[in-house]
Write an enzyme that holds these catalytic residues in place. Sequence first.
Site, short mmCIF file in Angstrom:
data_model
loop_
_atom_site.label_atom_id
_atom_site.label_comp_id
_atom_site.label_asym_id
_atom_site.label_seq_id
_atom_site.Cartn_x
_atom_site.Cartn_y
_atom_site.Cartn_z
N ASP A 19 0.83 -1.28 0.14
CA ASP A 19 0.02 -0.03 0.04
C ASP A 19 0.80 1.29 -0.11
O ASP A 19 0.48 2.34 -0.60
CB ASP A 19 -0.99 0.09 1.36
CG ASP A 19 -2.03 -1.15 0.98
OD1 ASP A 19 -2.44 -1.50 -0.25
OD2 ASP A 19 -2.83 -1.31 1.97
N ARG A 78 -6.84 20.68 22.93
CA ARG A 78 -5.57 20.49 23.30
C ARG A 78 -4.89 18.96 23.47
O ARG A 78 -5.59 18.19 23.83
CB ARG A 78 -5.53 21.28 24.80
CG ARG A 78 -6.02 22.41 24.97
CD ARG A 78 -5.10 23.33 24.33
NE ARG A 78 -5.24 24.74 24.70
CZ ARG A 78 -6.25 25.72 23.75
NH1 ARG A 78 -6.64 25.30 22.73
NH2 ARG A 78 -6.35 26.74 24.04
N ASP A 111 -1.65 16.21 21.63
CA ASP A 111 -0.70 15.87 20.80
C ASP A 111 -0.98 16.34 19.13
O ASP A 111 -0.18 16.60 18.60
CB ASP A 111 -0.53 14.34 20.65
CG ASP A 111 0.52 13.77 21.79
OD1 ASP A 111 0.68 14.77 22.83
OD2 ASP A 111 0.61 12.70 22.06
N SER A 147 -5.79 6.56 11.46
CA SER A 147 -7.23 6.97 12.15
C SER A 147 -7.51 5.88 13.33
O SER A 147 -8.09 6.20 14.26
CB SER A 147 -8.26 7.28 11.30
OG SER A 147 -9.31 7.98 11.96
#
Length: 265
Positions: free
Chosen positions: A45, A147, A149, A163
């Site tokens: 991929d 707020r 990372d 995701s």
Amino acid sequence: MRIAIIKNSNAQSKLAAGLLTQKLTKNGFTLDTHNPDVVITIGGDGTLLGAFHRYAQQLDRVRFIGVHTGHLGFYTDWRDYEIDDLVQALLKDSGQSVSYPLLDILADYEDGTSSHYLALNEATLKRLSGTMRTDVYIRDNFFESFRGDGLCVSTPTGSTAYSKSNGGAVIHPRLDAMQVTEIASINNRVFRTLAAPLILAPDEWVVLRPEPFQDYLMSIDQFSITPQLVTAIRFRIADERIHFARYRHMHFWDRVEDAFIGAKQ
């Protein structure tokens, strides 16, 4: 038919590419890496993602085919030992294809310039050091102050990648939706976010307005970018789509089962 072959550096991929080149030439196909009708990637991929970005300006007239030299991926329909079958399918080609939605990203900078990108899987925004702080707008309406990372915005096909590892849902690629997932958000008495994935309709868009730090890191699929001072980044479903020359169908949920669950007991 003009065909481009894009391979990774794996020895197995090089061997398969050599065999495919020989058989395509023997059967009268033209090899053309500049203006192909079909782009065949050999590897995985990641190889196909690289080819997508290479031919991103030709999406209206290029179809893709993925040949995997490992296990089947989400963008690869063929294995390296099926080269003969693939050539026969190309000989019988009638223009059939399946298309998937892409992510459109527009980044605005403090000096008044902007950059435009397309993503097949996802785009992320993070800070290199410290906590990322950004206001999130949906259809230009303020939604929340984030707020944490970072944030990940993905396509349906990209929903099975980064995701998903951040708690996002797996979305069928027939849905022209995009998904926003949080990356290690801070939720306490001072800071509060939805703390859940957002799945947006195709006529909606998301705008991030980050605080003015210099150390943001933006990723577009597998490519990382350290942009200049960002004032806003807009994400929406792109007008363009990627087209795959699909000669046989493997159900999307079979791909999900094979990738994440494995053989049935």
